[in-house]
Design an enzyme around this catalytic site. Structure first.
Site: not given
Length: 539
Positions: A69, A286, A460
């Site tokens: 990621d 994220h 995601s």
């Protein structure tokens, strides 16, 4: 890149340009993605029910889950006890103690930084990089130019990329101007009200000065209603401004190229050893959110509960603010496999690919080592059967001809918390052949940097729900293979008994979940663990 979320600020442009969006009219229940439809009234994956009814008193082993990621805050209060530690390394001695080619890789590796500690923050979209590379070769080609069949095919592909690039750039430039103008209107109204954090009542009392102010006021009130407060609405608006500034200045800027920071030989796809050990990087929101969904500590009475109580997170940073690069993705997969990860979560993706063969070789390596790969389907609301999303499970040769599929790969679409025709998040990609399962991906509350928590949404978020489930199965039933775990997840899905709304070819329609996915269902931990127990008894 498919790591993009869908915060409220996009509603501004959806309203202005008549796009679609997934909007809820009330707030989701806390921890809804881990709850049970029958017991709690929301279509979660029944994680809590599984722990309460099936797992009490059972022994489990830690399972390494690689999160490929944009970086993870490994000091987060709800994650710091769940981060993988490479016991073969000695912290801070600047020596590759375990001789794996990476110095001081205590918790994973960062493939988009350099040995001096510098990191890539922004990068282009892949389409920009491809057009930039191909432009010198094709800029002078005319309709009358003689080309071989293969060269003609490549030239047509270049033309398509160029058209797509120009369209994206134009939209980004227009949208940047619109959202900045909208923010200026918001700031002006708030200045007139005279409060830093006005309430909905303050806005209702405000008398707009003109038609534009009246429209802005309406959007503010709608935003507060959706987000719950002006503060959250404004935070998302600021995030929106930053996003479109990044689109124009970095993602779609043909003159911007950050790869020199890494210092590798970028054209050598097989180069393995570059980067640094800074697994957090400049923006770990994220990746931290993803890691929390999988493995946030369930026993510390803080924050949230991850799906898998025995998951250990290995952090691999390859995704900048922009599109990831194939070489880095491949190297992260190789690293994860070589260092014992049994599950790899990849909550990213893009519409174009530069070197699919090197990624395919890494995926094949993972398949040979009994590793299960979980990948987010993307957030464009498109049919992946006709609009490819990369990386994917299809192996291809240099001509793009299909050479089989990666068997231990799960592609994940996103669902929301309303068990009705709006079940499938309308930002979620889908595909009868290409998207395997659906999982919760709307209003998912999880960890973000600084020991904080936030709701995010996207495929995601759906992918790590499935990665957490896979880790849960493999931790309590460690003798099961990756292919068996995949089969268990597929065979235990919950299939809605009604059709759901999607947009296909710009037309809204209702379809069965089996029309837009391989399994036709939402993953379910309770069903999966019961089935896993049956599998284990047969071993």
């Amino acid at each position: 890149m498919s790591i993009a979320r869908t915060p409220f600020f996009l509603l501004v442009f959806i309203t202005l340009f008549s796009f679609n969006t997934y909007a809820q009219t009330k707030k989701a229940k806390d921890n809804w993605h881990n709850l049970d439809l029958q017991m709690d009234g929301v279509p979660g994956i029944s994680t809590e029910r599984a722990y309460n009814e099936l797992l009490k008193g059972k022994e489990a082993r830690p399972v390494k889950v690689a999160v490929i990621d944009g970086g993870v805050d490994i000091e987060h209060e709800d994650l710091k006890e769940k981060i993988w530690l490479n016991k073969g390394e000695v912290e801070g001695d600047s020596i590759d103690n375990d001789s794996n080619g990476y110095i001081d890789d205590l918790h994973g590796w960062n493939f988009i930084g350099n040995s001096e500690g510098e990191n890539v923050h922004y990068d282009n979209l892949e389409v920009v990089r491809l057009v930039r590379d191909l432009h010198p070769k094709y800029v002078s080609v005319l309709p009358t130019t003689l080309l071989s069949e293969e060269e003609r095919r490549k030239f047509l592909a270049y033309q398509k990329m160029t058209t797509d690039y120009m369209s994206k750039l134009q939209i980004a430039q227009i949208t940047e101007r619109v959202i900045k103008a909208f923010k200026q209107q918001v700031d002006s109204i708030v200045s007139d009200i005279g409060k830093d954090n006005p309430t909905i009542a303050d806005f209702k009392r405000y008398e707009p000065k003109n038609k534009m102010a009246r429209k802005t006021l309406s959007m503010i009130e709608k935003g507060i209603h959706e987000e719950g407060s002006y503060e959250k609405f404004y935070d998302d608006l600021v995030e929106g401004v930053k996003h479109y500034e990044a689109e124009v200045n970095y993602h779609l800027n043909m003159d911007y190229n950050s790869r020199h920071i890494v210092g590798d030989n970028y054209n050598d796809s097989k180069e393995r050893y570059y980067g640094n050990n800074d697994v957090k990087g400049p923006d770990a929101l994220h990746g931290t959110h993803v890691a929390g969904i999988i493995a946030a500590d369930r026993s510390n009475q803080k924050g949230i509960k991850g799906v898998a109580d025995q998951a250990v997170i290995m952090v691999l940073r390859v995704v900048p603010n922009g599109d990831e690069r194939d070489k880095d993705v491949a190297n992260a997969i190789f690293y994860a496999v070589d260092n014992g990860a049994k599950i790899i979560n990849m909550s990213f993706g893009k519409a174009y690919v530069k070197d699919k063969q090197i990624v395919d070789s890494a995926v094949g390596y993972a398949m040979k080592h009994d590793v299960l790969i979980i990948h987010a389907a993307g957030n464009e609301g498109q049919d992946n059967d006709s609009e490819p999303n990369y990386p994917n499970k299809n192996y291809v040769d240099s001509l793009g001809i299909n050479k089989g599929v990666a068997e231990n790969w799960i592609e994940v679409g996103a669902t929301g918390w309303k068990y009705d025709e709006t079940l499938v998040a309308d930002f979620s990609n889908y595909g009868k052949r290409t998207v395997d399962v659906f999982a919760p991906g709307v209003d998912i509350y999880s960890t973000v940097p600084g020991s904080k928590y936030k709701e995010e949404q996207g495929t995601s978020m759906a992918a790590p729900v499935v990665s957490g489930l896979a880790a849960l199965i493999r931790s309590y039933y460690p003798d099961l293979t990756a292919s068996e775990v995949k089969k268990i997840i597929f065979d235990s899905v919950v299939k809605p008994t009604y059709r759901v709304k999607i947009t296909q070819d710009k037309t809204k329609k209702k379809v069965w979940l089996s029309d837009i996915s391989v399994t036709g269902g939402i993953v379910n931990a309770y069903n999966a663990l019961k089935l896993a127990n049956d599998f284990a008894e047969k071993h």
